[in-house]
Design a protein around this motif. Structure first.
Motif, PDB file in Angstrom:
ATOM      1  N   ILE A  75       0.843  -1.189   0.000  1.00 43.24           N
ATOM      2  CA  ILE A  75       0.000   0.000   0.000  1.00 43.24           C
ATOM      3  C   ILE A  75       0.880   1.241   0.000  1.00 43.24           C
ATOM      4  O   ILE A  75       0.497   2.285  -0.493  1.00 43.24           O
ATOM      5  CB  ILE A  75      -0.956   0.015   1.206  1.00 43.24           C
ATOM      6  CG1 ILE A  75      -2.151  -0.897   0.929  1.00 43.24           C
ATOM      7  CG2 ILE A  75      -1.478   1.416   1.493  1.00 43.24           C
ATOM      8  CD1 ILE A  75      -3.175  -0.912   2.040  1.00 43.24           C
ATOM      9  N   THR A  76       2.104   1.113   0.539  1.00 41.48           N
ATOM     10  CA  THR A  76       2.917   2.300   0.771  1.00 41.48           C
ATOM     11  C   THR A  76       4.195   2.389  -0.058  1.00 41.48           C
ATOM     12  O   THR A  76       4.695   3.486  -0.306  1.00 41.48           O
ATOM     13  CB  THR A  76       3.309   2.378   2.265  1.00 41.48           C
ATOM     14  OG1 THR A  76       3.971   1.163   2.655  1.00 41.48           O
ATOM     15  CG2 THR A  76       2.085   2.585   3.139  1.00 41.48           C
ATOM     16  N   GLY A 156       9.261   1.534   9.776  1.00 46.52           N
ATOM     17  CA  GLY A 156       8.356   0.938   8.813  1.00 46.52           C
ATOM     18  C   GLY A 156       7.222   1.869   8.455  1.00 46.52           C
ATOM     19  O   GLY A 156       6.789   2.678   9.282  1.00 46.52           O
ATOM     20  N   SER A 157       6.725   1.758   7.221  1.00 48.88           N
ATOM     21  CA  SER A 157       5.609   2.597   6.789  1.00 48.88           C
ATOM     22  C   SER A 157       4.290   1.900   7.061  1.00 48.88           C
ATOM     23  O   SER A 157       3.382   1.871   6.219  1.00 48.88           O
ATOM     24  CB  SER A 157       5.743   2.944   5.306  1.00 48.88           C
ATOM     25  OG  SER A 157       5.830   1.774   4.513  1.00 48.88           O
ATOM     26  N   ASP A 158       4.181   1.328   8.237  1.00 48.65           N
ATOM     27  CA  ASP A 158       2.950   0.731   8.721  1.00 48.65           C
ATOM     28  C   ASP A 158       2.904   0.991  10.213  1.00 48.65           C
ATOM     29  O   ASP A 158       3.922   0.809  10.912  1.00 48.65           O
ATOM     30  CB  ASP A 158       2.904  -0.768   8.431  1.00 48.65           C
ATOM     31  CG  ASP A 158       1.591  -1.384   8.874  1.00 48.65           C
ATOM     32  OD1 ASP A 158       0.661  -1.445   8.041  1.00 48.65           O
ATOM     33  OD2 ASP A 158       1.483  -1.788  10.043  1.00 48.65           O
ATOM     34  N   GLY A 174       4.652   7.609   8.480  1.00 48.97           N
ATOM     35  CA  GLY A 174       4.245   7.839   7.108  1.00 48.97           C
ATOM     36  C   GLY A 174       5.424   7.731   6.156  1.00 48.97           C
ATOM     37  O   GLY A 174       6.591   7.865   6.550  1.00 48.97           O
ATOM     38  N   GLY A 175       5.110   7.495   4.889  1.00 51.42           N
ATOM     39  CA  GLY A 175       6.132   7.267   3.883  1.00 51.42           C
ATOM     40  C   GLY A 175       7.229   8.303   3.793  1.00 51.42           C
ATOM     41  O   GLY A 175       8.410   7.942   3.604  1.00 51.42           O
ATOM     42  N   SER A 653      -3.684   4.291  11.375  1.00 54.63           N
ATOM     43  CA  SER A 653      -2.668   3.907  10.405  1.00 54.63           C
ATOM     44  C   SER A 653      -1.613   4.985  10.198  1.00 54.63           C
ATOM     45  O   SER A 653      -1.868   6.174  10.353  1.00 54.63           O
ATOM     46  CB  SER A 653      -3.343   3.595   9.066  1.00 54.63           C
ATOM     47  OG  SER A 653      -2.389   3.405   8.059  1.00 54.63           O
ATOM     48  N   ALA A 654      -0.436   4.525   9.758  1.00 51.85           N
ATOM     49  CA  ALA A 654       0.644   5.446   9.419  1.00 51.85           C
ATOM     50  C   ALA A 654       0.534   5.964   7.996  1.00 51.85           C
ATOM     51  O   ALA A 654       1.322   6.808   7.592  1.00 51.85           O
ATOM     52  CB  ALA A 654       2.006   4.744   9.585  1.00 51.85           C
ATOM     53  N   ARG A 655      -0.437   5.479   7.240  1.00 50.90           N
ATOM     54  CA  ARG A 655      -0.455   5.771   5.806  1.00 50.90           C
ATOM     55  C   ARG A 655      -0.458   7.264   5.530  1.00 50.90           C
ATOM     56  O   ARG A 655      -1.295   8.027   6.004  1.00 50.90           O
ATOM     57  CB  ARG A 655      -1.632   5.075   5.126  1.00 50.90           C
ATOM     58  CG  ARG A 655      -2.991   5.598   5.454  1.00 50.90           C
ATOM     59  CD  ARG A 655      -4.040   4.834   4.659  1.00 50.90           C
ATOM     60  NE  ARG A 655      -4.257   3.509   5.206  1.00 50.90           N
ATOM     61  CZ  ARG A 655      -5.370   3.170   5.866  1.00 50.90           C
ATOM     62  NH1 ARG A 655      -6.325   4.030   6.057  1.00 50.90           N
ATOM     63  NH2 ARG A 655      -5.504   1.952   6.345  1.00 50.90           N
TER      64      ARG A 655
END
Length: 763
Positions: A75-76, A156-158, A174-175, A653-655
């Motif tokens: 997703i990321t 991590g991006s999660d 986040g990314g 979420s971190a998204r």
């Protein structure tokens, strides 16, 4: 069960606590012969030592962290790599693992998901990374098995990037924060507080890690006791927990809104690393002889009962015994909460779940980074052994967290015990955690050993008149409920012989299927771009002044990232910024996208030299009001954008897309009473959005109002934290906006308009 201490405390020799109250000095002097310096004792936490080893700033007050390893899922990782490529990426400087556990199903969006997977594989080859194909492992299980190391740090991006039980301080962000690491920049934060999680006792038979985790979450979430702090697990109770049990508790620390976690390590963790063929990654971690904690969460493991987090948040916790004893009151409270969470979009009632005085559910799921571990599934299999889940509405699905775990469950017979009941076993997939798999029937109730139970988290769609709901439970009580064909049952009600089989890890599957570049990049590889993979649109730098229209107003106590940008089927469009943006706030405020686009059209007209009011006539009225106080403001120096108000946005979420989708639609800011998590605020900043704050109470503006922020660029440049703003309409009503603390780099990112622009200007 769980007690929160009012003060900080000293931990002596890892076993004895002395509260930092008025008698503290005398107690410490009696025990130690002198009263230790608090600041020095704070350096003796495990968290301090690991952060110090990874800090490059030269001061522990303001950290600049470089991580050892990175990990992302499908997703990321496309957005992250696209951002890094636009900012000058030529090689992954540290190990970076790309897993494919979220978009594993390709039923939505045609070739989109597999195109993203091929993008990931070719990028791993080109830039020197690791690629884990779909169905092999969920992101966090692979990290536990192959990446974690005592004293290491992983980004991590999660949001559930938590490997503290294995001695690894891990953070989910986040990314853009991963982009910084890929470009050899740092993760910048103030030194966080450290909260001791002091464990005593031993869990009762049938109590699992999710029960302990939910008990802690229920105690600390609402009061913010551990918010943006590190949870450090210590005390004699740690030794009474297996490695898998610790992992199961640890992964859920995300739901407390803490920053990270770390545990003492011992022979059981040494055995974990030895089992996985990585014994060199083990070392003993423990606090110093006298360590100071900013607070203490005391957990008596022996008093924890089987727990359930009722809809619609992991902190809405009860013991299962309480729910069964007080069904009327509990269900009425859930329905009352639903009116806030669901905004009256659908009728929500749980009355039909009560039959003959018992509560019945339609679905059970054991899955993902929280539930899909070996020990959870083996215990569930022992409970299910010889039973039947029936041929009615109730279903049970089990997802082992990795193929090595799945293979061992087949070898030791646990899989057979589960399958013979009528339950289904599936491959490693995160879908049940975010609404992309096992969506139950309308108005159905699902119990899940997964990470979250926000609205729509199970895949229903309010905008289509659908509603189902999720409660979080431990795998053992889910299995006990399955034995009773859906009747809510705590595992402690059943007399079960838990066989506790030994785990044997076989990495042959990974050797046969995972691509590992060993850190060697191959610049000759051509990246695979599917037709849905799009570059980020151009973004403007911050103008001298801003004219913002409020296009959404949300008064829920907390707004989750799932509500800002829904999970589930929308995830297929995560590699297409413009396509994904169409779903922004779609389940919370369906009119948002249209309102934001109308404002964005005015800004596009301004940038092209046209008159914004010809595109959006109401701009003329707002600017007439502005000119009564600021005649110099015009289309050459005043950007036009949208903003939203939410009480406390960003839980979950971190998204990064929760922020980037707003930016893509012309958002310039968020306005909030507070931000639920650091990671969401960081996402706003990294996408060039101003994280404004207003005091709690009656708002000075409403949805549809125009807000003028004069001299905003100068205010950011001059490091001001308080900025005058005006509601521009019938007169100019002044109020105060606050920015909070920003680093110099964060201010420059906002000035440049986004992280991509920032790197272009700082090369």
């Amino acid at each position: 069960m769980v007690t929160l201490w009012k003060h900080g405390a000293y931990l002596l020799n890892g076993t004895e606590l002395v509260e930092d109250d008025k008698d503290c000095a005398a107690k410490l002097a009696a025990k130690l012969g002198a009263c230790p310096d608090q600041a020095e004792a704070a350096k003796n936490t495990m968290a301090y030592g690991i952060l110090a080893a990874h800090n490059t700033s030269g001061t522990m007050d303001r950290l600049k962290i470089k991580f050892d390893k990175l990990t992302s899922h499908d997703i990321t990782f496309v957005g992250i790599i696209q951002t890094a490529r636009a900012s000058g990426l030529d090689k992954f400087p540290i190990p970076y693992v790309l897993t494919n556990c979220h978009n594993s199903l390709c039923a939505v969006g045609g070739t989109i998901n597999e195109d993203d997977h091929m993008f990931g594989l070719t990028c791993a080859k080109k830039y020197g990374g690791v690629y884990v194909p779909p169905h092999q492992a969920v992101i966090h299980q692979y990290a536990r098995e192959m990446l974690a190391g005592c004293g290491k740090m992983i980004l991590g991006s999660d949001s559930h990037t938590r490997y503290g039980a294995l001695g690894t301080m891990a953070m989910g962000e986040g990314g853009p924060e991963l982009v910084k690491q890929l470009l050899n920049k740092t993760y910048d934060i103030n030194m966080p507080g450290v909260i001791g999680i002091y464990l005593t006792g031993k869990p009762e038979k049938g109590v699992g890690p999710q029960d302990v985790a939910l008990a802690i979450i229920g105690a600390v979430f609402k009061n913010g006791y551990v918010n943006n702090k590190v949870m450090e697990f210590v005390g004699p109770g740690v030794a009474n927990l297996s490695a898998d049990f610790r992992i199961g508790v640890d992964v859920m620390t995300t739901e407390t809104t803490c920053l990270s976690s770390i545990w003492t390590t011992d022979e059981k963790i040494r055995e974990f690393y030895e089992t996985h063929g990585r014994l060199e990654e083990y070392r003993e971690l423990k606090p110093g002889a006298v360590a100071y904690y900013d607070g203490i969460v005391e957990v008596d493991l022996g008093k924890v009962k089987p727990m359930i987090a009722m809809p619609f948040h992991p902190s809405n916790t009860y013991t299962i015994e309480e729910v069964n004893a007080n069904l009327g009151d509990v269900l009425a409270d859930v329905e009352k909460r639903a009116k806030v969470s669901l905004g009256g979009a659908v009728n929500f009632s749980l009355a039909d779940k009560v039959r003959d005085g018992s509560f019945y559910v339609e679905q059970g799921i054991i899955a993902g980074c929280a539930g899909g571990g070996f020990e959870n599934i083996c215990d569930a299999a022992d409970i299910l052994d010889g039973a039947s889940i029936g041929n009615g509405a109730f279903t049970l699905s089990v997802y082992p967290a990795s193929m090595p775990v799945y293979m061992e469950l087949i070898k030791n017979g646990a899989a057979a015990k589960i399958l013979q009941t009528g339950a289904v076993m599936k491959t490693a997939f995160c879908g049940p955690c975010f609404g992309a798999g096992d969506t139950p029937a309308n108005n159905a109730f699902s119990i899940r050993h997964s990470t979250r139970n926000f609205p729509n988290r199970e895949g229903s769609k309010l905008q289509s008149g659908q509603i189902a709901s999720v409660a979080l439970m431990d795998a053992r009580s889910i299995a006990a409920t399955a034995v009773n064909k859906g009747r809510l049952t705590p595992a402690t009600d059943l007399d079960v012989n838990y066989t506790k089989p030994k785990y044997y890890f076989d990495k042959t599957i990974y050797e046969n299927r995972v691509f590992d570049s060993k850190g060697v990049a191959d610049p000759s590889v051509e990246i695979h771009f599917g037709p849905n993979i799009k570059d980020w649109p151009a973004m403007s730098s911050l103008t001298d002044h801003l004219l913002l229209k409020v296009v959404s107003e949300i008064h829920d106590p907390v707004t989750t990232t799932d509500e800002l940008i829904p999970s589930g089927e929308t995830s297929s469009y995560r590699s297409n910024p413009l396509g994904l943006a169409e779903f922004t706030l779609s389940r919370k405020d369906p009119a948002y996208v249209g309102r934001a686009k109308a404002v964005q059209a005015a800004e596009k007209a301004r940038v092209s030299g046209e008159k914004p009011c010809q595109v959006l006539p109401e701009v003329h009225e707002a600017m007439d009001a502005v000119h009564t106080k600021y005649p110099e403001a015009d289309r050459t120096n005043t950007g036009i954008g949208s903003t939203i108000f939410a009480v406390k946005p960003g839980d979950g979420s971190a998204r990064e897309q929760a922020a980037s989708c707003q930016k893509v639609l012309g958002g310039w800011a968020n306005i909030a009473n507070g931000y639920a998590t650091k990671r969401y605020r960081s996402n706003l900043i990294n996408w060039g959005m101003l994280p404004f704050l207003v005091d709690e109470g009656e708002l000075p503006f409403k949805n549809g109002d125009w807000i003028f922020v004069p001299g905003i660029r100068k205010a950011v440049e001059e490091k001001k934290t308080s900025i005058p703003a005006f509601v521009a309409g019938d007169g100019m009503r002044e109020f105060e906006l606050k920015l909070g603390e920003l680093t110099d780099d964060e201010r420059q990112i906002i000035l440049d308009g986004c992280l991509i622009n920032y790197y272009r200007t700082t090369k």
